[in-house]
Design a protein around this motif. Sequence first.
Motif, PDB file in Angstrom:
ATOM      1  N   PRO A 192     -27.378  44.545  67.685  1.00 46.92           N
ATOM      2  CA  PRO A 192     -26.354  44.560  66.629  1.00 46.92           C
ATOM      3  C   PRO A 192     -26.812  43.724  65.440  1.00 46.92           C
ATOM      4  O   PRO A 192     -27.243  42.575  65.613  1.00 46.92           O
ATOM      5  N   PRO A 193     -26.773  44.265  64.218  1.00 49.00           N
ATOM      6  CA  PRO A 193     -27.236  43.500  63.045  1.00 49.00           C
ATOM      7  C   PRO A 193     -26.503  42.183  62.860  1.00 49.00           C
ATOM      8  O   PRO A 193     -27.102  41.191  62.440  1.00 49.00           O
ATOM      9  N   CYS A 194     -25.212  42.164  63.151  1.00 56.35           N
ATOM     10  CA  CYS A 194     -24.414  40.954  62.987  1.00 56.35           C
ATOM     11  C   CYS A 194     -23.748  40.634  64.315  1.00 56.35           C
ATOM     12  O   CYS A 194     -22.870  41.372  64.773  1.00 56.35           O
ATOM     13  N   SER A 243     -18.522  47.664  59.537  1.00 55.03           N
ATOM     14  CA  SER A 243     -18.227  46.550  60.446  1.00 55.03           C
ATOM     15  C   SER A 243     -19.487  45.995  61.098  1.00 55.03           C
ATOM     16  O   SER A 243     -19.532  44.817  61.467  1.00 55.03           O
ATOM     17  N   MET A 244     -20.523  46.814  61.239  1.00 57.50           N
ATOM     18  CA  MET A 244     -21.770  46.361  61.858  1.00 57.50           C
ATOM     19  C   MET A 244     -22.535  45.398  60.958  1.00 57.50           C
ATOM     20  O   MET A 244     -23.395  44.649  61.424  1.00 57.50           O
ATOM     21  N   TYR A 245     -22.233  45.419  59.649  1.00 62.14           N
ATOM     22  CA  TYR A 245     -22.994  44.620  58.687  1.00 62.14           C
ATOM     23  C   TYR A 245     -22.096  43.617  57.959  1.00 62.14           C
ATOM     24  O   TYR A 245     -22.351  43.257  56.817  1.00 62.14           O
ATOM     25  N   SER A 246     -21.063  43.164  58.641  1.00 61.30           N
ATOM     26  CA  SER A 246     -20.109  42.256  58.006  1.00 61.30           C
ATOM     27  C   SER A 246     -20.725  40.908  57.654  1.00 61.30           C
ATOM     28  O   SER A 246     -20.245  40.225  56.745  1.00 61.30           O
ATOM     29  N   CYS A 247     -21.788  40.499  58.350  1.00 57.70           N
ATOM     30  CA  CYS A 247     -22.389  39.191  58.068  1.00 57.70           C
ATOM     31  C   CYS A 247     -23.134  39.158  56.741  1.00 57.70           C
ATOM     32  O   CYS A 247     -23.541  38.087  56.282  1.00 57.70           O
ATOM     33  N   TYR A 248     -23.319  40.300  56.116  1.00 62.02           N
ATOM     34  CA  TYR A 248     -23.957  40.342  54.806  1.00 62.02           C
ATOM     35  C   TYR A 248     -22.938  40.331  53.669  1.00 62.02           C
ATOM     36  O   TYR A 248     -23.291  40.494  52.507  1.00 62.02           O
TER      37      TYR A 248
END
Length: 647
Positions: free
Chosen positions: A304-306, A321-326
């Motif tokens: 998972p990317p994040c 939602s998979m890239y919320s940390c960006y």
Amino acid sequence: MAVVASVAGCVGMPNSGSPGTFSATPQATTPDFNFIGAIPAGPAPKWTPSDIVAGFLNASASYPNYSNVAEEYLVSAAAKKWNPGWSVQVVDKVDVPRDADVQSDGRHATVNVSGTVQASFNGSGQYVGAQQSGGDAQVNQQFHLVKVNGQWRITNPLPQGRMLTQPDFASVYKPQDLYFFDPSGQVLVPDSVFVPVGTSPTFLVTNLVGALQNDPRSQWLKTDSNPVSPAITEFPSGASINVGVVGTTATVNLGGTAAAATDSATREQIAAQLVWTLTGQQESLPIQAVDLEINGKPWIPSNPPCGGAGGQSQGPAQKLSMYSCYNPYPAAASTSFYYVGNGQAWSRCASESQVTAGSISSVVAVFGRTGAVKLNQTCGGSVQANSPTMPPSQPHSVPALSRMAVSPGSQYAAGITADGKTVDVWASGGTKPSNSMTTSGVTAISWDRSGDLWLAEGGSTWAIPQTSNGSSNVPIPNAFGGKIIGLGIAPDGVRVAAIAQIGSERLLELAAIDRDTQASGQRENPTTRTSVGPSSIGEPVRLGPNITDPLALTWYDADDLLVLDGTSNGSVLWEVPVDGQPATKLPGVLPGAISITANGPANVLVVGLSDGQMEVSASIEGPWQPLGASGQNPAFPLPVNPVTAQP
């Protein structure tokens, strides 16, 4: 004729903005079937040369929508070659003279169209300020016409020949964010462009993805020392791109040896740019998922990317939602704001639900009895917002303060002494400053995501690390051109907004921070990058020129500032897009408001008043409630950008 008349109007465009870049090559001209708008009419048999030019300008306003109608005004050879992309001149009014210059043969005519430029798009879709040095910029377009079968037609539809007033521009163009990476590869930086309303999804996605292939070229992202933007793309140079849209899913295939050479970390960054650009703004683009392919083969991240943000599905579809940390403006983890009252530092919690109910937490001291700094403390009990409070006293070892600001993550606190001439930085739990600096008078402060404290000293800017003996406090050159009375570093750490006073005039401006990143054209693996200290602030562009007397600012979200504007009746709050659009005046008047802080769109706002009191609101629309405790210069810490999970 009513259609022709619609090209006239009034203006209100800013004289500079924060542009982005599109590919100008059309992939399709079929409008989005959901687009609702006035359909322009073709030319009528007895129209004069001036009528034909006015009708052409109206029909070409939302190119590529209805380009077939616009081509009816052109001779056949010109219609085949005409391809203006998204070039537009935004003017005060479109002046089409009623009397054309008709030659003696009665078959050739010239119409001179003019207007005062407020802003413009170049052929690649970049929104550029019309005036950089003051004065008016007059645009004059000379259209040549010839009679074909007894009807007038245009022979030279120049690419820059499309002219719109601001109301017409606002009705057919809407902002859309492109997302690029900060130099560390940890967070995305939005860069707005303007797209025609009703553009087909395939055409729009193709142009957006094409724009992501290059570093942003916006004027505000340039710096003197670095002609390459401080924000960068992860797309490999030279890779071919093919785009397809089926329903709400966009498929992007990167081809060629350049694409094959990218490693897993870089592909994740490419996917993050794509997902945020194509799915982050549902109001303008109905894409919900992105399939990334490398040379025709689906790419699925191995992890998972994040972490904790939603795992990878079984299929190749990747969602926001998979890239919320960006996220360039993540949700705030705390509702605590800090302020100074009677020379001492305090904090209070103010959640949206509390303030909506007319309450707020009790006051908590920042410095304990031993002089230790206590940050991010547990919120006190809830009290009525207007209840008088008797906060506990603080130790005499701490100097009297005029301002307090806390870093993202509440790890450090900065205090400005009452005379404004000393800046102290304390680590959470510390009893003595970890860094200190003497100045001639601090005029503005702001923390950035790297943990550096930015301060303005008149017209100079400094970046102060958390711990130092003072020797590493570095002056950062800027081009704001006046005394800086307001300063706000965006959560992405790349953009900086400022209020600069030049003589009797105050300007709201936006610029980019250069951190001496890699050289032009060079790409680094995101996992190997290290944070580099700031070295300069680039040339600013003006925002919100319809704000006459900006007093204070705060970042509201990734695309907007909130700005207090002084008027004869009191301060007025404005929402200011950083993409160059005009500011929007919000309801109500705040008498005496001189400082403001926000905690994101899902949280509250707090203003400080000139009489040493504060007011709070759960919404930018109000209502505002007075707080019982006195205080000044309230400030929420910036939200913390999560550390991305590495493959």
